[in-house]
Design a protein around this motif. Structure first.
Motif, PDB file in Angstrom:
ATOM      1  N   UNK A 185     -16.859 -99.504  35.082  1.00 24.99           N
ATOM      2  CA  UNK A 185     -18.223 -99.866  35.480  1.00 24.99           C
ATOM      3  C   UNK A 185     -18.947 -98.636  36.017  1.00 24.99           C
ATOM      4  N   UNK A 186     -18.264 -97.856  36.848  1.00 22.95           N
ATOM      5  CA  UNK A 186     -18.881 -96.643  37.399  1.00 22.95           C
ATOM      6  C   UNK A 186     -19.260 -95.675  36.275  1.00 22.95           C
ATOM      7  N   UNK A 187     -18.370 -95.493  35.327  1.00 28.28           N
ATOM      8  CA  UNK A 187     -18.626 -94.558  34.227  1.00 28.28           C
ATOM      9  C   UNK A 187     -19.829 -94.992  33.403  1.00 28.28           C
ATOM     10  N   UNK A 188     -19.867 -96.267  33.019  1.00 22.87           N
ATOM     11  CA  UNK A 188     -20.976 -96.762  32.194  1.00 22.87           C
ATOM     12  C   UNK A 188     -22.271 -96.721  32.977  1.00 22.87           C
ATOM     13  N   UNK A 189     -22.223 -97.069  34.267  1.00 23.28           N
ATOM     14  CA  UNK A 189     -23.430 -97.053  35.095  1.00 23.28           C
ATOM     15  C   UNK A 189     -24.013 -95.646  35.169  1.00 23.28           C
ATOM     16  N   UNK A 234     -27.472-100.985  38.418  1.00 21.94           N
ATOM     17  CA  UNK A 234     -26.615-102.092  37.999  1.00 21.94           C
ATOM     18  C   UNK A 234     -27.364-103.422  38.024  1.00 21.94           C
ATOM     19  N   UNK A 235     -28.276-103.583  38.989  1.00 20.50           N
ATOM     20  CA  UNK A 235     -29.024-104.840  39.077  1.00 20.50           C
ATOM     21  C   UNK A 235     -29.964-104.992  37.889  1.00 20.50           C
ATOM     22  N   UNK A 236     -30.655-103.898  37.538  1.00 30.57           N
ATOM     23  CA  UNK A 236     -31.634-103.964  36.449  1.00 30.57           C
ATOM     24  C   UNK A 236     -30.977-104.059  35.070  1.00 30.57           C
ATOM     25  N   UNK A 237     -29.868-103.335  34.933  1.00 26.58           N
ATOM     26  CA  UNK A 237     -29.301-103.197  33.573  1.00 26.58           C
ATOM     27  C   UNK A 237     -27.901-103.791  33.464  1.00 26.58           C
ATOM     28  N   UNK A 238     -27.586-104.746  34.324  1.00 23.01           N
ATOM     29  CA  UNK A 238     -26.238-105.305  34.300  1.00 23.01           C
ATOM     30  C   UNK A 238     -25.833-105.905  32.948  1.00 23.01           C
ATOM     31  N   UNK A 279     -26.553-105.009  29.900  1.00 22.28           N
ATOM     32  CA  UNK A 279     -26.172-103.918  29.017  1.00 22.28           C
ATOM     33  C   UNK A 279     -24.922-103.211  29.525  1.00 22.28           C
ATOM     34  N   UNK A 280     -24.852-102.986  30.841  1.00 18.53           N
ATOM     35  CA  UNK A 280     -23.677-102.319  31.421  1.00 18.53           C
ATOM     36  C   UNK A 280     -22.418-103.146  31.186  1.00 18.53           C
ATOM     37  N   UNK A 281     -22.497-104.444  31.465  1.00 19.01           N
ATOM     38  CA  UNK A 281     -21.313-105.299  31.311  1.00 19.01           C
ATOM     39  C   UNK A 281     -20.870-105.379  29.860  1.00 19.01           C
ATOM     40  N   UNK A 282     -21.834-105.380  28.926  1.00 15.43           N
ATOM     41  CA  UNK A 282     -21.468-105.428  27.499  1.00 15.43           C
ATOM     42  C   UNK A 282     -20.684-104.182  27.110  1.00 15.43           C
ATOM     43  N   UNK A 283     -21.179-103.016  27.519  1.00 16.85           N
ATOM     44  CA  UNK A 283     -20.497-101.764  27.191  1.00 16.85           C
ATOM     45  C   UNK A 283     -19.126-101.680  27.860  1.00 16.85           C
ATOM     46  N   UNK A 284     -19.044-102.152  29.119  1.00 16.65           N
ATOM     47  CA  UNK A 284     -17.771-102.110  29.841  1.00 16.65           C
ATOM     48  C   UNK A 284     -16.729-102.971  29.133  1.00 16.65           C
ATOM     49  N   UNK A 285     -17.118-104.176  28.766  1.00 16.73           N
ATOM     50  CA  UNK A 285     -16.188-105.088  28.094  1.00 16.73           C
ATOM     51  C   UNK A 285     -15.727-104.498  26.761  1.00 16.73           C
ATOM     52  N   UNK A 286     -16.668-103.959  25.974  1.00 17.65           N
ATOM     53  CA  UNK A 286     -16.293-103.366  24.688  1.00 17.65           C
ATOM     54  C   UNK A 286     -15.304-102.225  24.878  1.00 17.65           C
ATOM     55  N   UNK A 340     -16.698-110.677  33.348  1.00 14.42           N
ATOM     56  CA  UNK A 340     -16.600-109.399  34.048  1.00 14.42           C
ATOM     57  C   UNK A 340     -17.256-109.521  35.424  1.00 14.42           C
ATOM     58  N   UNK A 341     -16.534-109.168  36.471  1.00 13.68           N
ATOM     59  CA  UNK A 341     -17.072-109.222  37.837  1.00 13.68           C
ATOM     60  C   UNK A 341     -16.530-108.029  38.620  1.00 13.68           C
ATOM     61  N   UNK A 342     -17.368-107.470  39.481  1.00 14.77           N
ATOM     62  CA  UNK A 342     -16.954-106.330  40.306  1.00 14.77           C
ATOM     63  C   UNK A 342     -15.852-106.757  41.266  1.00 14.77           C
ATOM     64  N   UNK A 343     -14.874-105.884  41.435  1.00 15.87           N
ATOM     65  CA  UNK A 343     -13.806-106.140  42.383  1.00 15.87           C
ATOM     66  C   UNK A 343     -12.762-107.114  41.908  1.00 15.87           C
ATOM     67  N   UNK A 344     -12.845-107.552  40.651  1.00 14.67           N
ATOM     68  CA  UNK A 344     -11.875-108.513  40.124  1.00 14.67           C
ATOM     69  C   UNK A 344     -11.234-107.983  38.852  1.00 14.67           C
ATOM     70  N   UNK A 345     -10.044-108.525  38.557  1.00 19.64           N
ATOM     71  CA  UNK A 345      -9.401-108.193  37.281  1.00 19.64           C
ATOM     72  C   UNK A 345     -10.243-108.729  36.132  1.00 19.64           C
TER      73      UNK A 345
END
Length: 314
Positions: free
Chosen positions: A28-32, A55-59, A61-68, A97-102
């Motif tokens: 998440x940090x890297x993609x952000x 992260x709030x504005x672009x979550x 898109x960020x979450x999609x890239x992180x999951x991929x 996908x959630x921060x602080x969780x597996x």
């Protein structure tokens, strides 16, 4: 990362993959950071906007890239760790996908079948005997002679017959519009190059003479401008030539690169035997493969069947 493998069938596995929270945070940090450098936020220079705002504005898109990224990297690691002979990925069930969780997800893959070796010795099969038959040798000689044929002017008759090379002027029109015309054209009579299915119009004609006929060309005719059309053909026959084949002698053999006619015949015979021997060997191999397969039953991954079918269609 934790990986659980479930056997759905002999060629299908379902993997449950649990990516630990620390690795999720790093991704998440890297993609952000990457997103922060690309976007513009009023009042901030590129890459300087607060992480929380990005992260709030672009979550989405960020979450999609992180999951991929997580799925792509961890699936490869899981397959390698469990030594799974993967053929294709057929289904991915993404987790939340959630921060602080597996991050947990499931994926269904197809694998190469495991084949238990059964009987493979003593398979029945007999290679056919091969030989060069005289008619096969003669056919090859005829082909070679035709490749060196010449045409000479006929002076002992003035009527056309199949096999003649006709010299002519012609014009092809459709409703008065000229589609094709040529002077001093040459066409072998009987090979369908000029008037397919209508060459009888040119057989038994006197030379010189003129012919005018209505002709319909087939839809698949090689000359696209004439394909499927009904046209008027005007022909002025000028000259008849006939095929003359080279004599089958040592001089002919020398032209073919051999010392004499006997050497040429031996070469042709050897080529025929070599070709038929290869065909016989392939025939035998096919029979042995059939016997081998009949002794071994196994499931085939659908993706492999689909890929082979697509290649066959192409």
């Amino acid at each position: 990362m934790e990986v659980t493998v479930e056997e759905v069938s002999s060629v299908v596995r379902r993997l449950k993959i649990d990516v630990n929270a620390q690795r999720v945070k790093q991704e998440i940090d890297k993609v952000s950071r990457d997103v922060s450098k690309r976007v513009r936020i009023p009042g901030f220079r590129p890459g300087k906007a607060p992480r929380g705002m990005i992260e709030k504005r672009f979550w989405p898109e960020i979450s999609r890239q992180v999951v991929e990224s997580l799925v792509e990297s961890t699936l490869f690691e899981a397959v390698r760790e469990k030594d799974i002979p993967i053929v294709a990925t057929t289904d991915v069930q993404h987790g939340t996908l959630a921060k602080g969780e597996d991050y947990k997800y499931e994926v269904e893959i197809e694998v190469r079948p495991t084949i238990e070796l059964s009987e493979y010795k003593g398979l029945n099969g007999q290679k056919p005997q091969v030989e060069a038959k005289q008619d096969e040798i003669d056919a090859e000689l005829d082909r070679m002679r035709k490749a060196q044929r010449t045409f000479v002017v006929v002076d002992d008759r003035n009527t056309t017959q199949v096999g003649d090379l006709l010299s002519m002027n012609y014009t092809i029109t459709e409703d008065g519009e000229v589609l094709s015309e040529q002077e001093n054209a040459s066409f072998p009579l009987g090979e369908g190059h000029f008037l397919p299915d209508n060459e009888a119009l040119l057989i038994g004609k006197e030379v010189p003479s003129e012919i005018e006929e209505e002709v319909t060309y087939p839809e698949d005719f090689t000359v696209k401008s004439l394909a499927g059309k009904t046209v008027t053909v005007k022909i002025a026959l000028q000259e008849i030539k006939t095929e003359e084949l080279p004599a089958l002698d040592d001089a002919f053999a020398e032209e073919a690169g051999e010392e004499n006619l006997d050497a040429l015949l031996e070469k042709i015979k050897g080529q025929i035997v070599e070709r038929k021997d290869k065909e016989a060997r392939n025939f035998l191999e096919d029979k042995l493969y059939d016997s081998l397969l009949s002794n071994h039953e196994f499931e085939i991954p659908r993706s492999m069947v689909r890929q082979r079918a697509e290649r066959m269609v192409q």
